[in-house]
Design an enzyme around this catalytic site. Structure first.
Site, short mmCIF file in Angstrom:
data_model
loop_
_atom_site.label_atom_id
_atom_site.label_comp_id
_atom_site.label_asym_id
_atom_site.label_seq_id
_atom_site.Cartn_x
_atom_site.Cartn_y
_atom_site.Cartn_z
N TYR A 85 0.80 -1.23 0.00
CA TYR A 85 0.00 0.00 0.00
C TYR A 85 0.84 1.28 0.00
O TYR A 85 0.30 2.37 0.01
CB TYR A 85 -0.97 -0.01 1.20
CG TYR A 85 -2.12 -0.97 0.97
CD1 TYR A 85 -3.21 -0.58 0.22
CD2 TYR A 85 -2.07 -2.27 1.46
CE1 TYR A 85 -4.25 -1.46 -0.03
CE2 TYR A 85 -3.11 -3.16 1.22
CZ TYR A 85 -4.19 -2.75 0.48
OH TYR A 85 -5.21 -3.62 0.22
N ASN A 116 -11.48 3.76 -9.14
CA ASN A 116 -10.25 3.83 -8.37
C ASN A 116 -10.54 3.78 -6.87
O ASN A 116 -11.54 4.33 -6.41
CB ASN A 116 -9.47 5.10 -8.71
CG ASN A 116 -9.14 5.17 -10.19
OD1 ASN A 116 -9.06 4.14 -10.84
ND2 ASN A 116 -8.96 6.37 -10.71
N HIS A 133 -15.55 0.56 -6.45
CA HIS A 133 -14.72 -0.54 -5.95
C HIS A 133 -14.24 -0.26 -4.53
O HIS A 133 -13.36 -0.95 -4.03
CB HIS A 133 -13.55 -0.81 -6.89
CG HIS A 133 -13.99 -1.30 -8.24
ND1 HIS A 133 -13.18 -1.29 -9.35
CD2 HIS A 133 -15.17 -1.81 -8.67
CE1 HIS A 133 -13.84 -1.77 -10.40
NE2 HIS A 133 -15.06 -2.08 -10.01
N CYS A 144 -24.57 -3.21 8.09
CA CYS A 144 -25.34 -1.97 7.90
C CYS A 144 -24.75 -1.08 6.80
O CYS A 144 -25.32 -0.03 6.49
CB CYS A 144 -25.45 -1.20 9.21
SG CYS A 144 -23.91 -0.47 9.78
ZN LIG Z 1 -22.88 -1.88 11.11
#
Ligand SMILES: [Zn+2]
Length: 266
Positions: A85, A116, A133, A144
């Site tokens: 990353y 992106n 994405h 939720c």
């Molecule tokens: Zn939740």
């Protein structure tokens, strides 16, 4: 193989595109990996790609996450991921991202759909956006669907739980095998249904469902403006194709739009 680079868009062509965008009632943009690459983020596939270097993630990544979310989170938080990353951490919005944000501020561009995950549109100031994405800086509750910044989540016990409902927390980025979150799809559908023009930037728009939104606008009689280094499968469908990188073309386009607006206002 494509030629090294097609001929760059002329000022006259950019002005035509600017006029077309100003005439549209509800222009939106669809952006993809080309914009990330111009901010120094390597693509996933191909030479130098993240997956070429580190191996493709499993095609059933989502199912593996569900089968053992604790292990998946342990892997995710490992140092190997820090390196994976790193380019995302270091990337900054490029002039293309800033130009789209400026067009939103001018009240011209109504919405951005991006493939992106790099957060750069938001960092540039884009507010009306769907990251179909996901966003690598966020996590999402699978129950939720609320998104949170990582620092809002307690990682002392894995897998982490949703602070609102106690549901299982996953990275917001959509894994292989994972359906695109329905709230994002609805948001994209809502805005593309209103759109009469789509600017397709930095993507050949062959990845669904994003491509479908652009094609639907075109099929309904809307206009399509492409900003891409190379010809793509969309090029024959485009009303105007602007050759060049987003970081170069989008600022020229935004400037042309700003000038035209000024002329019309006076
Ligand atoms: Zn939740």
């Amino acid at each position: 193989m494509k030629p090294a680079q097609d001929k760059k868009a002329s000022d006259a062509l950019i002005e035509s595109a600017a006029e077309m965008i100003l005439e549209a009632e509800y222009p939106i943009a669809l952006t993809g990996a080309g914009m990330s690459v111009e901010s120094g983020i390597p693509p996933f596939r191909g030479p130098g790609g993240l997956w070429t270097k580190y191996g493709e993630p499993p095609m059933n990544g989502f199912q593996r996450f569900l089968a053992d979310p604790k292990k998946a989170w342990e892997e995710r938080l490992s140092s190997r991921n820090d390196e994976l990353y790193k380019p995302l951490t270091e990337a900054k919005p490029n002039p293309g991202h800033l130009a789209l944000a400026e067009l939103e501020q001018l009240g011209v561009l109504r919405f951005v759909i991006t493939q992106n995950i790099d957060d750069l549109h938001r960092q540039a100031g884009q507010r009306a956006i769907a990251e179909i994405h996901g966003n690598w800086k966020l996590v999402r509750c699978l129950e939720c669907a609320l998104r949170f910044r990582r620092e809002q989540i307690d990682f002392s016990e894995l897998p982490p739980k949703c602070p609102e409902c106690g549901g299982l927390i996953k990275s917001d980025t959509v894994s292989f095998g994972e359906p695109i979150p329905i709230d994002m799809l609805n948001l994209c559908a809502e805005h593309s249904a209103r759109a009469d023009l789509v600017i397709v930037a930095g993507t050949s728009a062959t990845v669904y469902p994003a491509a479908g939104f652009a094609l639907e606008i075109k099929q309904r009689g809307g206009a399509m403006v492409e900003v891409n280094l190379y010809e793509s499968e969309l090029t024959p469908l485009c009303d105007i194709s602007l050759r060049g990188g987003s970081a170069e073309i989008l600022p020229r386009l935004a400037q042309a739009i700003a000038i035209l607006r000024k002329h019309r206002a006076s």
